[in-house]
Design a protein around this motif. Structure first.
Motif, mmCIF file in Angstrom:
data_model
loop_
_atom_site.group_PDB
_atom_site.id
_atom_site.type_symbol
_atom_site.label_atom_id
_atom_site.label_comp_id
_atom_site.label_asym_id
_atom_site.label_seq_id
_atom_site.Cartn_x
_atom_site.Cartn_y
_atom_site.Cartn_z
ATOM 1 N N SER A 37 1.002 -1.172 0.000
ATOM 2 C CA SER A 37 0.038 0.000 0.002
ATOM 3 C C SER A 37 0.770 1.207 -0.274
ATOM 4 C CB SER A 37 -0.900 -0.075 1.395
ATOM 5 O OG SER A 37 -0.262 0.045 2.403
ATOM 6 N N SER A 38 2.291 1.097 -0.100
ATOM 7 C CA SER A 38 3.023 2.199 0.050
ATOM 8 C C SER A 38 4.385 1.821 -0.790
ATOM 9 C CB SER A 38 3.214 3.034 1.364
ATOM 10 O OG SER A 38 3.765 1.907 2.067
ATOM 11 N N ALA A 39 4.988 3.028 -1.000
ATOM 12 C CA ALA A 39 6.513 2.513 -1.291
ATOM 13 C C ALA A 39 7.473 2.079 -0.488
ATOM 14 C CB ALA A 39 7.186 3.709 -2.068
ATOM 15 N N ALA A 40 7.164 2.332 0.674
ATOM 16 C CA ALA A 40 7.976 2.075 1.969
ATOM 17 C C ALA A 40 7.592 0.578 2.215
ATOM 18 C CB ALA A 40 7.847 2.783 3.268
ATOM 19 N N GLU A 41 6.281 0.304 2.044
ATOM 20 C CA GLU A 41 5.914 -1.018 2.495
ATOM 21 C C GLU A 41 6.631 -2.021 1.241
ATOM 22 O OE1 GLU A 41 1.920 -3.613 2.511
ATOM 23 O OE2 GLU A 41 1.781 -1.531 3.242
ATOM 24 N N GLY A 42 6.242 -1.298 -0.078
ATOM 25 C CA GLY A 42 6.949 -2.399 -1.032
ATOM 26 C C GLY A 42 8.499 -2.573 -0.901
ATOM 27 N N LEU A 43 9.281 -1.648 -0.525
ATOM 28 C CA LEU A 43 10.818 -1.781 -0.358
ATOM 29 C C LEU A 43 10.928 -2.828 0.771
ATOM 30 C CD1 LEU A 43 11.879 1.927 -0.916
ATOM 31 C CD2 LEU A 43 12.129 -0.262 -2.405
ATOM 32 N N ASN A 69 7.252 8.666 -5.290
ATOM 33 C CA ASN A 69 6.584 8.341 -6.287
ATOM 34 C C ASN A 69 7.005 7.131 -6.889
ATOM 35 O OD1 ASN A 69 8.750 8.814 -8.012
ATOM 36 N ND2 ASN A 69 8.226 11.006 -8.114
ATOM 37 N N GLY A 70 6.269 6.719 -7.865
ATOM 38 C CA GLY A 70 6.648 5.389 -8.531
ATOM 39 C C GLY A 70 7.733 5.320 -9.324
#
Length: 552
Positions: A37-43, A69-70
């Motif tokens: 749900s966020s870039a931080a969570e994705g990383l 951003n993406g």
């Protein structure tokens, strides 16, 4: 290794669910679909996948997300998974930014939201990215991952411990890209090496041997506190005692400070052991014996050092380095011997960084096209020279004596004579080792003239003499002036039994000055330093243990 991952990152819950739903519908059978749900969570998810060794095939990231951003997310994701294919999810108003990202940031594609129907607007793009990824997928990395420095002594010890205990692992240096990616995923730096990542993504920074053994699945905690038989040492004699003790119904535990196999386990090739006409490596022989002992029910306790032996009435007690005690009816000491230190300038500082005691088979490949030296004139040194000659440009065997015949088996001397890149220098010793951070040169001294010569060298393998590992037995059992343990008839002086000897009999052949404590293998005074004799003594010790127990 799990299925390849398709990861979508979008802060809009509705969009995130829709992307994951459509991806699972077509690709769920062959790929694992994850969403963040966020870039931080994705990383964070990518770091976890990197530590687990799971491959990532495709990344889909929304262009407009708070905090990052993406495009920035995909740039950072490339540091962890450079081969993953990347796409931006954009609104129509952001197409210019998406096109720029393709041209500048190496994004593979962009997808306009909404993408209905997915069969026309989503799947063809993902199909193309998957096809591209399948042509250059992430390399498979299973099991334990170890990141360290080429010339780091702690890194070498970690590699050696895993290899000698037959724990599969993948080695990365801090200088190679994948090693740097693993360090980044672990939140570690070069100062933390060695860094170990287990198959379940647990991270250890410069772990102790016991910590490393525990996470690698080796037993480091005893299951019981009282046994019929405690075997101290996991070389051929100790493994022989464990196999015969457990197979004959004794509750048996073997305690080993490093790895099973002992010095024999480090041998590249044993060619004079009965039943192996084509030879067998020490590691293979140790692994078979280890598995055999476990199959019969013996417990193996690894990376635990025994520091004291005590007699408590009829019980025999050993104290471990972590403070635990193990009690038993009888003890078999099979601690073997360790190679003596060279004791010359520079060697201690360079141990594990070009100077190695024993064959250090994990270093063999690193010897490719290099000039290396092996110190020693017995079988272990000869076997190492033969094995390392397959990799090294040249191998020089440094021998203190004036020939090999006095200390090395004839078959090995013949082999060495027939290998072009092995040379033998007799009547010489190592007088020093030099290097900045790792071995670069060795100084060799002629034993007759005293003349010295400094030679370039990348590796120095030492096989000189042996000192028994019996210092911890001081005061518990009798030892000779060299630290070896006399047994049986050697304990009798003018027909008199050892001081304090209680049984109404003479000590059994392998029994020490403390009744119920036996010795097998190289630590025994006047033992035959051969693998076969060590195994035989381990078996004989168990027979004598039964005889001792029958007296009780």
């Amino acid at each position: 290794m799990g299925k390849p991952v398709l990861l979508s990152v979008d802060d809009d819950p509705g969009v995130s669910r829709a992307v994951a739903r459509d991806l699972r519908r077509k690709y769920g059978g062959d790929y694992r679909v994850l969403r963040a749900s966020s870039a931080a969570e994705g990383l964070e998810a990518l770091r976890e996948l990197k530590l687990r060794g799971d491959p990532v095939a495709v990344l889909l990231a929304d262009y407009r997300m708070p905090e990052m951003n993406g495009i920035d997310f995909l740039e950072m994701a490339m540091d962890l998974f450079p081969r993953a294919r990347r796409a931006l999810l954009t609104a129509y108003a952001d197409t210019d930014a998406a096109i720029q990202a393709i041209n500048v940031v190496d994004v593979d594609a962009y997808l306009l939201k909404p993408w209905d129907p997915p069969e026309e607007k989503l799947y063809p793009v993902v199909d193309g990215m998957l096809k591209s990824w399948q042509e250059t997928p992430d390399p498979a990395v299973d099991g334990v991952k170890l990141v360290g420095h080429r010339w780091s002594a702690p890194s070498f010890r970690a590699r050696d411990l895993l290899a000698r205990n037959a724990v599969p692992y993948t080695w990365f240096t801090v200088d190679e890209p994948e090693g740097q990616r693993i360090l980044a995923a672990a939140g570690a730096g070069p100062e933390d090496i060695p860094v170990v990542v287990t198959a379940d993504a647990k991270v250890l920074l410069h772990p102790s041997e016991s910590e490393l053994a525990a996470v690698a699945g080796l037993a480091v905690e005893p299951r019981e506190m009282f046994y019929d038989l405690v075997v101290v040492g996991g070389g051929p004699a100790g493994l022989g005692a464990a196999v015969y003790g457990a197979s004959e119904g004794l509750r048996t535990v073997l305690v080993e400070r490093e790895a099973t196999g002992g010095q024999a386990g480090q041998s590249s090739r044993i060619e004079n052991y009965l039943g192996f006409p084509d030879g067998v490596s020490g590691s293979q022989l140790a692994d078979r014996a280890r598995r055999q002992a476990v199959r019969f029910g013996a417990e193996l306790l690894l990376t635990r050092d025994v520091v004291a032996l005590e007699a408590h009435g009829p019980k025999r007690v050993v104290r471990l380095d972590d403070g635990r005690v193990l009690a038993a009816h009888a003890i078999v000491l099979a601690t073997g011997i360790s190679y003596r230190s060279l004791g010359v300038d520079g060697v201690d500082d360079l141990t594990g960084r070009g100077v190695y005691y024993g064959s250090a088979m994990t270093e063999a490949v690193e010897c490719t096209d290099r000039d290396i030296y092996v110190v020693g004139g017995a079988n272990s040194a000869g076997q190492a020279a033969v094995y390392l000659s397959r990799f090294a440009r040249s191998v020089c065997l440094l021998v203190r004596g004036d020939s090999l015949e006095a200390s090395m088996s004839a078959y090995l001397i013949e082999q060495i004579a027939g290998i072009d890149n092995i040379s033998v220098r007799t009547c010489c010793t190592v007088a020093g080792a030099q290097g900045d951070g790792h071995l670069e040169t060795v100084t060799v001294q002629n034993a007759n003239t005293g003349e010295r010569e400094t030679l370039p060298a990348s590796h120095l393998f030492v096989f000189i003499g042996g000192a028994p590992r019996t210092g911890w037995l001081d005061g518990a059992v009798a030892r000779d002036e060299h630290g070896f343990i006399p047994t049986g008839p050697a304990l009798l002086s003018d027909g008199r039994r050892p001081p304090g000897w209680a049984p109404d009999r003479d000590p059994y052949f392998l029994e020490t000055s403390l009744p119920g404590v036996f010795v097998a293998g190289d630590a025994r005074s006047d033992s035959v330093k051969r693998v076969a004799s060590a195994v035989g003594e381990g078996a004989m010790a168990v027979t004598l243990v039964h005889r001792y127990l029958g007296e009780r």
